[in-house]
Design a protein around this motif. Structure first.
Motif, PDB file in Angstrom:
ATOM      1  N   GLY A  29     -24.555   3.020  -2.818  1.00  0.00           N
ATOM      2  CA  GLY A  29     -23.802   4.262  -2.910  1.00  0.00           C
ATOM      3  C   GLY A  29     -23.490   4.824  -1.540  1.00  0.00           C
ATOM      4  O   GLY A  29     -23.715   4.183  -0.502  1.00  0.00           O
ATOM      5  N   GLU A  30     -23.000   6.060  -1.539  1.00  0.00           N
ATOM      6  CA  GLU A  30     -22.537   6.705  -0.316  1.00  0.00           C
ATOM      7  C   GLU A  30     -23.666   6.894   0.693  1.00  0.00           C
ATOM      8  O   GLU A  30     -23.489   6.667   1.895  1.00  0.00           O
ATOM      9  N   ASP A  31     -24.850   7.311   0.247  1.00  0.00           N
ATOM     10  CA  ASP A  31     -25.969   7.526   1.165  1.00  0.00           C
ATOM     11  C   ASP A  31     -26.367   6.236   1.872  1.00  0.00           C
ATOM     12  O   ASP A  31     -26.664   6.237   3.067  1.00  0.00           O
ATOM     13  N   ASP A  32     -26.381   5.134   1.138  1.00  0.00           N
ATOM     14  CA  ASP A  32     -26.729   3.856   1.756  1.00  0.00           C
ATOM     15  C   ASP A  32     -25.674   3.436   2.770  1.00  0.00           C
ATOM     16  O   ASP A  32     -25.995   2.950   3.851  1.00  0.00           O
ATOM     17  N   PHE A  33     -24.407   3.628   2.429  1.00  0.00           N
ATOM     18  CA  PHE A  33     -23.319   3.157   3.284  1.00  0.00           C
ATOM     19  C   PHE A  33     -23.222   3.962   4.574  1.00  0.00           C
ATOM     20  O   PHE A  33     -22.929   3.418   5.642  1.00  0.00           O
ATOM     21  N   PHE A  34     -23.466   5.273   4.506  1.00  0.00           N
ATOM     22  CA  PHE A  34     -23.243   6.126   5.668  1.00  0.00           C
ATOM     23  C   PHE A  34     -24.514   6.573   6.389  1.00  0.00           C
ATOM     24  O   PHE A  34     -24.469   6.882   7.577  1.00  0.00           O
ATOM     25  N   VAL A  35     -25.670   6.662   5.712  1.00  0.00           N
ATOM     26  CA  VAL A  35     -26.907   7.070   6.391  1.00  0.00           C
ATOM     27  C   VAL A  35     -28.081   6.151   6.060  1.00  0.00           C
ATOM     28  O   VAL A  35     -29.245   6.549   6.163  1.00  0.00           O
ATOM     29  N   ALA A  36     -27.781   4.906   5.674  1.00  0.00           N
ATOM     30  CA  ALA A  36     -28.808   3.876   5.467  1.00  0.00           C
ATOM     31  C   ALA A  36     -29.952   4.343   4.578  1.00  0.00           C
ATOM     32  O   ALA A  36     -31.117   4.006   4.810  1.00  0.00           O
ATOM     33  N   GLY A  37     -29.627   5.133   3.556  1.00  0.00           N
ATOM     34  CA  GLY A  37     -30.655   5.587   2.628  1.00  0.00           C
ATOM     35  C   GLY A  37     -31.683   6.503   3.254  1.00  0.00           C
ATOM     36  O   GLY A  37     -32.755   6.732   2.681  1.00  0.00           O
ATOM     37  N   ARG A  38     -31.400   7.038   4.444  1.00  0.00           N
ATOM     38  CA  ARG A  38     -32.316   7.917   5.197  1.00  0.00           C
ATOM     39  C   ARG A  38     -33.687   7.262   5.367  1.00  0.00           C
ATOM     40  O   ARG A  38     -34.725   7.899   5.146  1.00  0.00           O
ATOM     41  N   SER A  39     -33.674   6.021   5.778  1.00  0.00           N
ATOM     42  CA  SER A  39     -34.947   5.284   5.899  1.00  0.00           C
ATOM     43  C   SER A  39     -35.123   4.592   7.241  1.00  0.00           C
ATOM     44  O   SER A  39     -35.985   3.728   7.393  1.00  0.00           O
ATOM     45  N   LEU A  40     -34.321   4.961   8.253  1.00  0.00           N
ATOM     46  CA  LEU A  40     -34.419   4.300   9.554  1.00  0.00           C
ATOM     47  C   LEU A  40     -35.634   4.792  10.331  1.00  0.00           C
ATOM     48  O   LEU A  40     -35.998   5.967  10.281  1.00  0.00           O
ATOM     49  N   SER A  41     -36.241   3.889  11.091  1.00  0.00           N
ATOM     50  CA  SER A  41     -37.284   4.295  12.031  1.00  0.00           C
ATOM     51  C   SER A  41     -36.633   4.868  13.279  1.00  0.00           C
ATOM     52  O   SER A  41     -35.453   4.615  13.573  1.00  0.00           O
ATOM     53  N   GLY A  42     -37.387   5.645  14.030  1.00  0.00           N
ATOM     54  CA  GLY A  42     -36.858   6.206  15.267  1.00  0.00           C
ATOM     55  C   GLY A  42     -36.491   5.138  16.274  1.00  0.00           C
ATOM     56  O   GLY A  42     -35.519   5.283  17.029  1.00  0.00           O
ATOM     57  N   TRP A  43     -37.265   4.057  16.308  1.00  0.00           N
ATOM     58  CA  TRP A  43     -36.979   2.972  17.257  1.00  0.00           C
ATOM     59  C   TRP A  43     -35.638   2.316  16.958  1.00  0.00           C
ATOM     60  O   TRP A  43     -34.819   2.093  17.862  1.00  0.00           O
ATOM     61  N   LEU A  44     -35.396   2.031  15.678  1.00  0.00           N
ATOM     62  CA  LEU A  44     -34.143   1.373  15.304  1.00  0.00           C
ATOM     63  C   LEU A  44     -32.954   2.323  15.473  1.00  0.00           C
ATOM     64  O   LEU A  44     -31.902   1.933  15.984  1.00  0.00           O
ATOM     65  N   ALA A  45     -33.128   3.586  15.060  1.00  0.00           N
ATOM     66  CA  ALA A  45     -32.046   4.557  15.205  1.00  0.00           C
ATOM     67  C   ALA A  45     -31.716   4.796  16.674  1.00  0.00           C
ATOM     68  O   ALA A  45     -30.547   4.868  17.067  1.00  0.00           O
ATOM     69  N   MET A 282     -29.636  10.404  13.429  1.00  0.00           N
ATOM     70  CA  MET A 282     -30.779  11.286  13.207  1.00  0.00           C
ATOM     71  C   MET A 282     -30.897  11.669  11.736  1.00  0.00           C
ATOM     72  O   MET A 282     -32.004  11.783  11.197  1.00  0.00           O
ATOM     73  N   LEU A 283     -29.768  11.859  11.073  1.00  0.00           N
ATOM     74  CA  LEU A 283     -29.793  12.152   9.640  1.00  0.00           C
ATOM     75  C   LEU A 283     -30.272  10.958   8.831  1.00  0.00           C
ATOM     76  O   LEU A 283     -30.749  11.126   7.698  1.00  0.00           O
ATOM     77  N   GLN A 289     -39.989  13.650  12.912  1.00  0.00           N
ATOM     78  CA  GLN A 289     -40.629  12.975  14.034  1.00  0.00           C
ATOM     79  C   GLN A 289     -39.856  11.725  14.439  1.00  0.00           C
ATOM     80  O   GLN A 289     -39.697  11.434  15.636  1.00  0.00           O
ATOM     81  N   GLN A 290     -39.368  10.985  13.452  1.00  0.00           N
ATOM     82  CA  GLN A 290     -38.588   9.786  13.757  1.00  0.00           C
ATOM     83  C   GLN A 290     -37.237  10.155  14.372  1.00  0.00           C
ATOM     84  O   GLN A 290     -36.714   9.426  15.231  1.00  0.00           O
ATOM     85  N   ALA A 291     -36.663  11.280  13.965  1.00  0.00           N
ATOM     86  CA  ALA A 291     -35.411  11.737  14.573  1.00  0.00           C
ATOM     87  C   ALA A 291     -35.625  12.068  16.044  1.00  0.00           C
ATOM     88  O   ALA A 291     -34.802  11.724  16.906  1.00  0.00           O
ATOM     89  N   ARG A 292     -36.740  12.729  16.351  1.00  0.00           N
ATOM     90  CA  ARG A 292     -37.053  13.054  17.745  1.00  0.00           C
ATOM     91  C   ARG A 292     -37.312  11.776  18.559  1.00  0.00           C
ATOM     92  O   ARG A 292     -36.849  11.646  19.705  1.00  0.00           O
TER      93      ARG A 292
END
Length: 584
Positions: A29-45, A282-283, A289-292
């Motif tokens: 869906g849209e969340d997966d396509f545009f914000v990767a399901g909000r599951s990224l680590s800070g290192w990868l982001a 970041m989103l 903490q991962q966003a920071r």
């Protein structure tokens, strides 16, 4: 290029496509396509953010700056480190708490009513189309210049009367759009990690080869001093002697221009609280903490690791390619001249990887505006996930086509870079204040954005209105915008209590500007404004102590190097304990 170099390039291109197609299974869906399901680590982001800014155009841009203005010319982009520090230590957790899908959608969390809806639509349109397409265009412009400099294409007409350069750009664009359309942000960030490693390896290879050819750092510095251009090795556009400060006219940096870099540009620009692509990352992180952490990873890679690799190549080109007329082309020219097969192929792959990371991010980010903030918000509010996913894929293709067209009408990367800054300046202070002061309203932000865009465009491209001195131009844009948005804000009503309550409960904004609203709704701020300012100042000491310290040691300016290193260590030690406590 030799046959083995072509093999490496094709192998890399196939690998990115396969990886993108494999990651397509994550998109539901849209969340997966545009914000990767909000599951990224800070290192990868954070790595993805660094890869995005490490485009094929950036080493060329830095080479052009150093060749024409000397080291101090880099303050044109180093100054944005101040905004990026604020992003990492102040705004990253705020953005993550907002929970929106795009920064345009944030406007209807922070504001309400028809003006907020208009602001969201205008912002989405401007950022997705003119601003984003110019950015994509200058990445393609750099690709065009690199492939022609490497002799991969000649720029002459080929099939159907279209030049071989355009055909190559079309092939690469097709590949980028294929894995971006299929895999969405997941494909973008995972490929970004691979592309960042390759890009850094390529930059290191060119830097080592160039430094070796120049006879080592000591001999390079001596040869540069003999060129009679003192601005080349000066980190700032002035020198000190027995008569006091002497401004380096050869740097082509006026006093207003340098002042604007440090005192205006970083907070006046539209990325003052993060910037669209960075906000998207970041989103997409798991938590605050991962966003920071993502912000800090970006700071280290972007400024401390790769910055001086580009500078070393640019300085080496000044003595190794004395007849060079377009200094932006000195980077690929040195690669061709100095690197053997395989090594050259890896550098070409690294440049293409850098290009692809930027363009894939830009088209995915731009498509998020067109899909979420325009199509869904104004045309199809009840659209299903599958429909939105399809629209996101179609708009991705559209943006890439427009970006290629933009690349064919410009020749200077630096000129386009300054145009992007000019048309995006003015609203930055409003974007910061909206987090800290309840009185800022949608009308004020809309006025600041439109005024900055119009004044920036007119003073950059219209001959009769063009302001040549970039510092004066930025000042005029910023002051004009401030007069307009302040007048609009003071003559329009504030946001409603319902809107302000929703924002306070969701984001828990800091500072005295929200104190009475937090007390009214019984909401505690996560941080105090003095604590955020303390972190901001100390984090800048860490960043610029490291950035200037590395440069000073490279330039054999030992006292400056040790002084900057001391600043870095003291600021890091002072910053760390309270940051850890606050995070807990």
């Amino acid at each position: 290029m030799a046959l083995i170099d072509w093999f490496l390039l094709v192998l890399y291109l196939v690998l990115t496509l396969v990886l993108g197609l494999w990651l397509a299974r994550r998109n539901r869906g849209e969340d997966d396509f545009f914000v990767a399901g909000r599951s990224l680590s800070g290192w990868l982001a954070g790595a993805s953010m660094a890869a995005t800014t490490f485009s094929i155009d950036t080493p060329l841009y830095v080479a052009g700056l150093v060749g024409t203005r000397g080291l101090a010319g880099n303050w044109e982009w180093w100054s944005f480190g101040l905004a990026h520090v604020a992003m990492a230590v102040v705004f990253a957790p705020l953005w993550r708490r907002s929970g929106v899908l795009t920064d345009a959608a944030f406007t209807e969390l922070r504001y309400g009513g028809p003006v907020a809806a208009l602001l969201r639509g205008v912002k989405a349109f401007l950022l997705a189309l003119p601003v984003n397409c110019i950015g994509i265009g200058y990445a393609f412009l750099a690709l065009r210049k690199v492939v022609e400099a490497l002799g991969i294409v000649s720029g002459e007409p080929a099939a159907l009367g279209i030049s071989d350069t355009v055909w190559l750009m079309a092939v690469v664009a097709l590949l980028v759009v294929s894995y971006t359309v299929a895999g969405g942000l997941w494909a973008v960030v995972v490929n970004d990690l691979l592309q960042l490693v390759l890009a850094l390896a390529g930059a290191l290879a060119v830097a080592i080869a160039a430094l070796h050819a120049a006879g080592g750092m000591g001999q390079l510095l001596e040869r540069l001093e003999n060129l009679g251009r003192p601005e080349l090795l000066s980190i700032v556009p002035w020198t000190w002697d027995g008569n006091g400060m002497n401004w380096l006219e050869g740097a082509g940096i006026s006093v207003p221009m340098f002042t604007a870099y440090l005192a205006i540009q970083w907070w006046s620009f539209r990325r003052s609280d993060g910037g669209g692509e960075f906000i998207q990352r970041m989103l997409a992180t798991r938590d605050e903490q991962q966003a920071r952490l993502a912000g800090w990873v970006f700071l280290v890679v972007n400024y401390l690791i790769r910055s001086w690799l580009w500078v070393v190549v640019a300085l080496s080109a000044l003595v190794l390619l004395p007849a060079q007329s377009d200094w932006e082309l000195s980077y690929p020219a040195l690669a061709v001249e100095l690197l053997p097969p395989v090594a050259l192929g890896l550098v070409v792959v690294s440049l293409v990887a850098a290009f692809m990371s930027t363009v894939s991010t830009s088209v995915n980010w731009g498509a998020s505006y067109l899909t979420h903030d325009l199509y869904q918000r104004f045309l199809r509010p009840n659209a299903k996930s599958a429909e939105l996913l399809l629209i996101g894929q179609l708009t991705t293709v559209l943006l890439l086509v427009l970006g290629v067209i933009t690349a064919l009408v410009s020749d200077s990367i630096g000129t386009v870079f300054r145009l992007v800054i000019a048309i995006g300046s003015g609203p930055g202070v409003v974007l910061v204040l909206r987090w800290f002061w309840w009185r800022v309203n949608a009308a004020a932000e809309l006025a600041a954005m439109l005024c900055g865009f119009i004044v920036g465009l007119f003073t950059s491209v219209i001959p009769l209105l063009r302001i040549e001195d970039f510092g004066i131009r930025l000042t005029v844009i910023t002051v004009s915008s401030a007069v307009v948005w302040l007048a609009v804000m003071l003559t329009t009503p504030p946001e409603s209590d319902e809107v302000l309550e929703r924002f306070v409960r969701q984001v828990r904004p800091p500072g005295p500007g929200w104190k009475r609203w937090r007390e009214r709704f019984d909401v505690d701020a996560v941080d105090t404004l003095p604590e955020l300012l303390r972190r901001f100042l100390l984090a800048n000491g860490v960043l610029f102590g490291g950035l200037l310290g590395i440069g000073a040691f490279l330039l054999h300016q030992q006292w400056l190097g040790w002084g900057c290193l001391l600043v870095l260590v003291l600021c890091a030690l002072t910053l760390r304990p309270r940051s850890a406590t606050s995070a807990s």
